[in-house]
Write a protein that holds these residues in place. Structure first.
Motif, PDB file in Angstrom:
ATOM      1  N   SER A  52      12.637 -36.880 -34.850  1.00  0.00           N
ATOM      2  CA  SER A  52      13.534 -38.038 -34.881  1.00  0.00           C
ATOM      3  C   SER A  52      14.724 -37.863 -33.949  1.00  0.00           C
ATOM      4  O   SER A  52      15.651 -38.669 -33.950  1.00  0.00           O
ATOM      5  CB  SER A  52      14.020 -38.326 -36.317  1.00  0.00           C
ATOM      6  N   ASP A 105      15.870 -32.967 -38.878  1.00  0.00           N
ATOM      7  CA  ASP A 105      14.475 -32.877 -39.294  1.00  0.00           C
ATOM      8  C   ASP A 105      14.138 -31.514 -39.899  1.00  0.00           C
ATOM      9  O   ASP A 105      13.256 -31.406 -40.757  1.00  0.00           O
ATOM     10  CB  ASP A 105      13.545 -33.156 -38.111  1.00  0.00           C
ATOM     11  N   ALA A 113      18.161 -41.576 -39.694  1.00  0.00           N
ATOM     12  CA  ALA A 113      16.963 -41.621 -38.853  1.00  0.00           C
ATOM     13  C   ALA A 113      15.915 -40.641 -39.349  1.00  0.00           C
ATOM     14  O   ALA A 113      14.725 -40.956 -39.438  1.00  0.00           O
ATOM     15  CB  ALA A 113      17.334 -41.326 -37.400  1.00  0.00           C
ATOM     16  N   SER A 114      16.357 -39.432 -39.689  1.00  0.00           N
ATOM     17  CA  SER A 114      15.433 -38.410 -40.150  1.00  0.00           C
ATOM     18  C   SER A 114      14.833 -38.766 -41.500  1.00  0.00           C
ATOM     19  O   SER A 114      13.613 -38.682 -41.698  1.00  0.00           O
ATOM     20  CB  SER A 114      16.152 -37.058 -40.229  1.00  0.00           C
ATOM     21  N   ALA A 118      12.342 -41.545 -41.137  1.00  0.00           N
ATOM     22  CA  ALA A 118      11.105 -41.106 -40.478  1.00  0.00           C
ATOM     23  C   ALA A 118      10.189 -40.384 -41.461  1.00  0.00           C
ATOM     24  O   ALA A 118       8.978 -40.656 -41.522  1.00  0.00           O
ATOM     25  CB  ALA A 118      11.432 -40.189 -39.301  1.00  0.00           C
ATOM     26  N   LYS A 146      20.701 -44.770 -33.309  1.00  0.00           N
ATOM     27  CA  LYS A 146      20.386 -44.225 -34.631  1.00  0.00           C
ATOM     28  C   LYS A 146      20.108 -45.348 -35.630  1.00  0.00           C
ATOM     29  O   LYS A 146      19.200 -45.226 -36.475  1.00  0.00           O
ATOM     30  CB  LYS A 146      21.539 -43.351 -35.113  1.00  0.00           C
ATOM     31  N   GLN A 173      16.676 -46.623 -35.089  1.00  0.00           N
ATOM     32  CA  GLN A 173      15.657 -45.739 -35.645  1.00  0.00           C
ATOM     33  C   GLN A 173      15.447 -45.998 -37.136  1.00  0.00           C
ATOM     34  O   GLN A 173      14.320 -46.154 -37.604  1.00  0.00           O
ATOM     35  CB  GLN A 173      16.062 -44.275 -35.443  1.00  0.00           C
ATOM     36  N   TYR A 215      11.874 -47.491 -38.604  1.00  0.00           N
ATOM     37  CA  TYR A 215      11.081 -46.667 -39.510  1.00  0.00           C
ATOM     38  C   TYR A 215      10.847 -47.367 -40.853  1.00  0.00           C
ATOM     39  O   TYR A 215      10.043 -46.905 -41.657  1.00  0.00           O
ATOM     40  CB  TYR A 215      11.769 -45.325 -39.770  1.00  0.00           C
TER      41      TYR A 215
END
Length: 345
Positions: A53, A58, A86-87, A90, A112, A115, A119
């Motif tokens: 990500s 992550d 974001a992480s 994901a 960000k 993202q 997701y």
């Protein structure tokens, strides 16, 4: 090979822990010779923006999500200045559970935010700063039974230790100094724990000095003063009340390190320097590390010839607006060769 597969024997996982893997970790450790030569040091950059990500988050998220699934969590929730959201989003998408993200309204880089939304996370903008969003997320987790995946989740820090292990494996030892951005302070704490693990296991003989860098407008650890209204262009570390403050202070004290502050102008200058002299594009928070080294160099406080590793926590495309704010517009020409030759001249 993802973090859980590569380091599973060192992590708190069992046969009941679901296998979660986005091939996180194993990020490049790149020697930055042009900049290192200018500073008189051996300089390496750990490119955590190469994670799935685009940030170091992550490393910790994979274990946090795996253990959440093991415990039967129905959804994930987090507060974020961008990278955590974001992480989390994901990994939630990867394993097929909902994710709820609380962001400080108007203070998250567009890359960000994009993202988290793409997701599939439910993104909620809070009219307050990160610290308030974190309080709300924690309460939400308790009320709704969601898994809280901020760094208050102990599995995040445990899994983020793997970054230190990778550095030692790449260098064959620990660096003399480890330089890292500090926002919520979980990453500096995790790296220090990772180095101590490797020393305890007999894999290295020396520990590095831990140097934590904070933006001048969000520097409660560097100044020792409360920071109720943090402000900086480095949105990833725009945090005034770090969750892992005590662990971070211990890491610096035990290692003989220090906290430093850098200005937004110094951060942007370091971002441009890193990109133009190494070919590495990192987000502003990452570039606090190089800004801190430049500041130490100007003060003649860098040990010449020593080995320094800077943690480049996120990809520059996370926040393209920050980079565009300091570069010129493209040169515009017509479709004639003469105009191109004139532009080249």
């Amino acid at each position: 090979m993802g973090v859980l597969k590569r380091y599973g024997t060192y992590l708190p996982i069992s046969e009941k822990t679901p296998s979660v893997n986005l091939e996180e970790g194993n990020t490049p450790l790149v020697r930055l010779d042009r900049i290192g030569n200018e500073l008189g040091i051996e300089l390496w950059g750990k490119l955590e923006g190469c994670n799935p990500s685009g940030s170091f988050k992550d490393r910790g998220m994979v274990l946090a999500v795996a253990k959440a699934l093991e415990d039967g969590a129905r959804a994930l929730v987090c507060a974020s200045t961008g990278n955590t959201s974001a992480s989390a989003a994901a990994y939630a998408a990867h394993v097929g559970i909902p994710c709820y993200v609380l962001l400080p309204s108007g203070h998250v880089a567009m890359g960000k935010l994009a993202q988290a939304l793409i997701y599939g996370a439910k993104v909620i903008a809070v009219d307050g700063n990160f610290d308030r969003a974190l309080e709300m997320a924690r309460t939400c987790a308790e009320l709704k039974g969601f898994a809280m995946v901020n760094s208050v989740n102990p599995y995040r820090l445990i899994s983020q230790k793997t970054g230190a292990w990778e550095i030692c494996e790449s260098l064959g030892r620990a660096p003399d100094a480890h330089v890292i951005p500090v926002g919520n302070a979980c990453n500096i704490s995790a790296y220090w724990a990772g180095y101590k693990d490797f020393k305890a296991w007999g894999k290295i003989t020396e520990l590095p000095r831990m140097i934590g860098i904070q933006a001048e407008g969000a520097a409660p650890l560097a100044t020792g003063k409360p920071c109720p209204n943090p402000e900086t262009i480095a949105t990833a570390i725009r945090i005034g009340n770090p969750v892992s403050a005590e662990l971070a202070k211990a890491a610096v004290a035990e290692s003989g390190g220090e906290f430093l502050t850098v200005t937004d102008d110094e951060i942007l200058a370091a971002q441009a320097m890193l990109a133009s002299k190494s070919g590495v594009f990192a987000e502003p928070a990452s570039c606090t590390t190089l800004a801190g080294l430049v500041k130490l160099g100007h003060a003649k406080k860098l040990q010449q010839g020593a080995t320094f590793v800077i943690i480049l926590t996120g990809n520059g495309l996370k926040d393209p607006d920050a980079a565009l704010s300091q570069v010129g517009e493209p040169v515009r020409i017509g479709a004639e060769m003469e105009e191109l030759l004139e532009a080249l001249a």
